[in-house]
Design a protein around this motif. Structure first.
Motif, PDB file in Angstrom:
ATOM      1  N   ASN A 209       0.837  -1.215   0.000  1.00  0.00           N
ATOM      2  CA  ASN A 209       0.000   0.000   0.000  1.00  0.00           C
ATOM      3  C   ASN A 209       0.867   1.259   0.000  1.00  0.00           C
ATOM      4  OD1 ASN A 209      -2.262  -1.500   0.060  1.00  0.00           O
ATOM      5  ND2 ASN A 209      -2.714  -1.199   2.223  1.00  0.00           N
ATOM      6  N   TRP A 210       1.974   1.186   0.728  1.00  0.00           N
ATOM      7  CA  TRP A 210       2.902   2.319   0.786  1.00  0.00           C
ATOM      8  C   TRP A 210       3.397   2.678  -0.622  1.00  0.00           C
ATOM      9  CZ3 TRP A 210       5.528   6.410   2.108  1.00  0.00           C
ATOM     10  CH2 TRP A 210       6.846   6.585   1.665  1.00  0.00           C
ATOM     11  N   ILE A 211       3.759   1.668  -1.389  1.00  0.00           N
ATOM     12  CA  ILE A 211       4.288   1.889  -2.737  1.00  0.00           C
ATOM     13  C   ILE A 211       3.220   2.526  -3.623  1.00  0.00           C
ATOM     14  CG2 ILE A 211       5.175   0.676  -4.805  1.00  0.00           C
ATOM     15  CD1 ILE A 211       7.038   0.909  -2.322  1.00  0.00           C
ATOM     16  N   LYS A 212       2.021   1.953  -3.584  1.00  0.00           N
ATOM     17  CA  LYS A 212       0.933   2.448  -4.440  1.00  0.00           C
ATOM     18  C   LYS A 212       0.616   3.910  -4.073  1.00  0.00           C
ATOM     19  CE  LYS A 212      -3.754   1.172  -5.805  1.00  0.00           C
ATOM     20  NZ  LYS A 212      -4.512   2.267  -5.192  1.00  0.00           N
ATOM     21  N   SER A 213       0.505   4.141  -2.789  1.00  0.00           N
ATOM     22  CA  SER A 213       0.130   5.455  -2.303  1.00  0.00           C
ATOM     23  C   SER A 213       1.219   6.503  -2.597  1.00  0.00           C
ATOM     24  CB  SER A 213      -0.113   5.290  -0.812  1.00  0.00           C
ATOM     25  OG  SER A 213      -0.438   6.452  -0.220  1.00  0.00           O
ATOM     26  N   VAL A 233       1.141  20.763  -1.769  1.00  0.00           N
ATOM     27  CA  VAL A 233       2.464  20.150  -1.586  1.00  0.00           C
ATOM     28  C   VAL A 233       2.701  19.814  -0.105  1.00  0.00           C
ATOM     29  CG1 VAL A 233       4.973  20.521  -1.787  1.00  0.00           C
ATOM     30  CG2 VAL A 233       3.447  21.294  -3.612  1.00  0.00           C
ATOM     31  N   GLY A 234       2.451  20.786   0.772  1.00  0.00           N
ATOM     32  CA  GLY A 234       2.719  20.587   2.196  1.00  0.00           C
ATOM     33  C   GLY A 234       1.886  19.467   2.792  1.00  0.00           C
ATOM     34  N   SER A 235       0.592  19.482   2.517  1.00  0.00           N
ATOM     35  CA  SER A 235      -0.267  18.473   3.158  1.00  0.00           C
ATOM     36  C   SER A 235       0.045  17.076   2.629  1.00  0.00           C
ATOM     37  CB  SER A 235      -1.753  18.816   2.980  1.00  0.00           C
ATOM     38  OG  SER A 235      -2.048  18.932   1.623  1.00  0.00           O
ATOM     39  N   CYS A 236       0.368  16.977   1.345  1.00  0.00           N
ATOM     40  CA  CYS A 236       0.670  15.656   0.789  1.00  0.00           C
ATOM     41  C   CYS A 236       2.032  15.164   1.285  1.00  0.00           C
ATOM     42  CB  CYS A 236       0.623  15.722  -0.744  1.00  0.00           C
ATOM     43  SG  CYS A 236       0.645  14.117  -1.504  1.00  0.00           S
ATOM     44  N   ALA A 237       3.005  16.064   1.406  1.00  0.00           N
ATOM     45  CA  ALA A 237       4.335  15.667   1.911  1.00  0.00           C
ATOM     46  C   ALA A 237       4.222  15.168   3.355  1.00  0.00           C
ATOM     47  CB  ALA A 237       5.304  16.843   1.825  1.00  0.00           C
ATOM     48  N   GLU A 238       3.439  15.869   4.148  1.00  0.00           N
ATOM     49  CA  GLU A 238       3.254  15.471   5.554  1.00  0.00           C
ATOM     50  C   GLU A 238       2.608  14.083   5.631  1.00  0.00           C
ATOM     51  OE1 GLU A 238       1.877  18.469   8.549  1.00  0.00           O
ATOM     52  OE2 GLU A 238       0.213  17.054   8.764  1.00  0.00           O
ATOM     53  N   ASN A 239       1.577  13.897   4.829  1.00  0.00           N
ATOM     54  CA  ASN A 239       0.880  12.609   4.823  1.00  0.00           C
ATOM     55  C   ASN A 239       1.807  11.485   4.344  1.00  0.00           C
ATOM     56  OD1 ASN A 239      -1.188  10.678   3.032  1.00  0.00           O
ATOM     57  ND2 ASN A 239      -1.922  11.262   5.067  1.00  0.00           N
ATOM     58  N   ASN A 240       2.648  11.784   3.342  1.00  0.00           N
ATOM     59  CA  ASN A 240       3.580  10.776   2.842  1.00  0.00           C
ATOM     60  C   ASN A 240       4.580  10.377   3.929  1.00  0.00           C
ATOM     61  OD1 ASN A 240       6.413  10.222   1.333  1.00  0.00           O
ATOM     62  ND2 ASN A 240       4.699   9.459   0.126  1.00  0.00           N
ATOM     63  N   CYS A 241       5.042  11.378   4.688  1.00  0.00           N
ATOM     64  CA  CYS A 241       5.978  11.104   5.782  1.00  0.00           C
ATOM     65  C   CYS A 241       5.315  10.217   6.839  1.00  0.00           C
ATOM     66  CB  CYS A 241       6.451  12.433   6.374  1.00  0.00           C
ATOM     67  SG  CYS A 241       6.882  12.363   8.106  1.00  0.00           S
ATOM     68  N   LEU A 242       4.061  10.527   7.166  1.00  0.00           N
ATOM     69  CA  LEU A 242       3.369   9.720   8.186  1.00  0.00           C
ATOM     70  C   LEU A 242       3.159   8.283   7.697  1.00  0.00           C
ATOM     71  CD1 LEU A 242       0.832  12.332   9.580  1.00  0.00           C
ATOM     72  CD2 LEU A 242       2.800  11.348  10.776  1.00  0.00           C
ATOM     73  N   LYS A 243       2.907   8.132   6.404  1.00  0.00           N
ATOM     74  CA  LYS A 243       2.743   6.771   5.871  1.00  0.00           C
ATOM     75  C   LYS A 243       4.064   6.008   5.947  1.00  0.00           C
ATOM     76  CE  LYS A 243       0.642   8.367   2.201  1.00  0.00           C
ATOM     77  NZ  LYS A 243      -0.219   8.749   1.066  1.00  0.00           N
ATOM     78  N   MET A 244       5.191   6.690   5.625  1.00  0.00           N
ATOM     79  CA  MET A 244       6.480   5.998   5.725  1.00  0.00           C
ATOM     80  C   MET A 244       6.745   5.589   7.178  1.00  0.00           C
ATOM     81  SD  MET A 244      10.382   7.164   4.793  1.00  0.00           S
ATOM     82  CE  MET A 244      10.548   8.364   6.106  1.00  0.00           C
ATOM     83  N   HIS A 245       6.437   6.492   8.118  1.00  0.00           N
ATOM     84  CA  HIS A 245       6.680   6.146   9.526  1.00  0.00           C
ATOM     85  C   HIS A 245       5.704   5.070  10.016  1.00  0.00           C
ATOM     86  CE1 HIS A 245      10.093   8.620  10.683  1.00  0.00           C
ATOM     87  NE2 HIS A 245       9.700   9.362   9.666  1.00  0.00           N
ATOM     88  N   SER A 246       4.513   4.999   9.419  1.00  0.00           N
ATOM     89  CA  SER A 246       3.594   3.900   9.768  1.00  0.00           C
ATOM     90  C   SER A 246       4.187   2.573   9.310  1.00  0.00           C
ATOM     91  CB  SER A 246       2.229   4.082   9.090  1.00  0.00           C
ATOM     92  OG  SER A 246       1.738   5.356   9.342  1.00  0.00           O
ATOM     93  N   VAL A 247       4.790   2.588   8.125  1.00  0.00           N
ATOM     94  CA  VAL A 247       5.456   1.374   7.627  1.00  0.00           C
ATOM     95  C   VAL A 247       6.609   1.005   8.564  1.00  0.00           C
ATOM     96  CG1 VAL A 247       6.961   0.521   5.765  1.00  0.00           C
ATOM     97  CG2 VAL A 247       4.787   1.618   5.206  1.00  0.00           C
TER      98      VAL A 247
END
Ligand code: PMV
Length: 331
Positions: A209-213, A233-247
Motif C-alpha cells: 500500500n505504501w508503494i501504491k500510495s 504540496v505541504g499536506s501531501c508531503a506530511e501525509n507521505n511522511c506519516l505513511k512511511m513512519h507507519s510502515v
C-alpha cells in the motif's frame, strides 16, 4: 595516467515523497519514485586526486577515515573501473554544516564525490549518467546531483539504466518555499536506513500500500510544485511522511525513530496550522523534524521551534543548486 584532480560541491536534499525500500539491493533500485528539494545554503566540497598513492586516503572534516571505509572506497573502485585506471586516490571533503545538523551529509558527500572523482578520472558524464552512478553509491544521494525540486525515477529495467534523477523545477521557480530543520538531541544510535528499509520490505504488512500510495503522492506533489500550490504540496508531503513512519512502526522488529520532542513538534505544527500559520512537517529515518513553510513565516516559525525543549538547533533552507565543479581545490 597523468595525475587528475578535481573539486565539486553538492548540497543535501530532503524528500517530500520518501524512498523506503529497494527492489534490487545491489543496484540500489527503489520500489517507488521519490521527490526531494535540494537544500540551498548547505554544501559539501570534495577534492579528489588520482595519482601516485599507495592507498585510498579519505579525509572528511579534517578527520582521516579508516581503510575499511567500504562505501567510499567501493565507489572510487567503481569509477576507476569505468575510467580504466588503477591509481589510488586522495579525497578531502568538508561540509559547511555539522554532521549533527539533522541533514543527510551522506547525500551531499556522495554527490560531490561522484562529480569530483569522475572529472578527476577523466570521465565526461551528463547529469543523468551522474545521477545513476551516484545512486550506486547511496540511493537518495542521486537526487543531490540536481538543482531545485528533483524526482528520482524508480525505473523499470533490471539493469537500473532508467532509475535516475532529474530536476522538475529549478531553484528560482519557488523561492518562497522554505524548510526549517529542527535538530533534536539523542542518546542512542538509530538503525540505519539501509538495514531498516530491508526489514520493512520483508515484514511490514502494509508495504504494498505504501508503494501504491507514494506513486499517487508523487503526481500530486509534482503538480503542486509546478503550480506553486503550497497547501497541496505541504499536506501531501506530511501525509507521505506519516505513511512511511507507519510502515517503519509496523516493521518487525519495529523501527521507531521518533523521540518525545519529535511528537511535540508534530503536535505544535498542527496547532500552529489551525491557528493560521500554515506549516507542515516531514521526518526522515531519525528524530529530527523538517518544518515546511513559506518565506514570510520562516522567522516566526524558527523562533517557535527554538522554544520547544530538546530542540538543540534550527536551520532554514531554500531550494538550492545541483552539484557543480569548482576551481578552488582543498589541497
Ligand atoms: O539513501 P538512503 O539509504 O540514505 O535512504 C534514505 C531514506 C529516507 O531518507 C528516509 C527517505 C528519502 O527519500 O530520503
Amino acid at each position: 595516467m597523468k595525475q587528475g584532480k578535481a573539486t565539486a560541491v553538492a548540497s543535501p536534499n530532503m524528500a517530500l515523497v520518501k524512498y523506503w525500500g529497494k527492489r534490487n539491493d545491489k543496484l540500489i533500485l527503489p520500489y517507488n519514485s521519490s521527490l526531494s528539494m535540494t537544500l540551498g545554503g548547505f554544501a559539501t566540497k570534495t577534492t579528489v586526486e588520482f595519482g601516485d598513492y599507495n592507498n585510498d586516503t579519505i579525509i572528511i572534516n579534517d578527520e582521516q577515515l579508516k581503510k575499511d571505509e567500504k562505501d567510499i572506497v567501493g565507489h572510487l573502485e567503481r569509477i576507476r573501473h569505468m575510467a580504466g585506471i588503477k591509481e589510488k586516490a586522495k579525497v578531502v571533503s568538508e561540509s559547511n554544516f555539522p554532521i549533527s545538523s539533522g541533514l543527510a551529509s551522506s547525500a551531499s558527500g556522495l554527490a560531490a564525490l561522484t562529480l569530483a572523482a569522475t572529472r578527476a578520472a577523466g570521465l565526461t558524464m551528463n547529469e543523468r549518467e551522474l545521477t545513476i552512478l551516484t545512486r550506486l553509491g547511496s540511493g537518495s544521494a542521486c537526487r543531490s546531483i540536481c538543482e531545485g525540486f528533483v524526482i528520482w525515477h524508480k525505473g523499470e529495467r533490471n539493469n537500473g539504466s532508467d532509475s535516475y534523477a532529474e530536476t522538475v523545477a529549478k531553484k528560482n521557480h519557488w523561492k518562497d518555499f522554505t524548510m526549517i530543520t529542527a535538530v533534536i538531541s539523542e542518546a542512542k544510535k538509530k538503525i540505519g536506513s539501509r538495514a531498516g528499509m530491508a526489514q520493512s520490505v520483508a515484514t511490514c504488512p502494509f508495504y504494498k500500500n505504501w508503494i501504491k500510495s507514494s506513486e499517487e503522492d508523487l503526481s500530486i506533489i509534482k503538480k503542486g510544485i509546478l503550480e506553486k500550490n503550497f497547501t497541496a504540496v505541504g499536506s501531501c508531503a506530511e501525509n507521505n511522511c506519516l505513511k512511511m513512519h507507519s510502515v517503519m512502526m509496523t516493521t518487525k522488529p519495529p523501527l521507531i525513530y521518533w523521540l518525545p520532542a519529535t511528537l511535540d513538534i508534530i503536535r505544535n505544527v498542527i496547532i500552529w496550522r489551525d491557528e493560521g500559520l500554515e506549516s507542515y512537517f516531514t521526518i526522515d529515518a531519525g528524530q529530527h523534524v523538517n518544518v515546511i513553510c513559506l518565506d514570510r513565516d520562516a522567522k516566526k516559525m524558527e523562533r517557535s521551534l527554538q522554544e520547544i525543549s530538546d530542540v538543540t538547533k534550527t536551520t532554514i533552507s531554500k531550494p538550492g543548486d545541483g552539484a557543480k565543479i569548482v576551481n578552488d581545490n582543498l589541497f
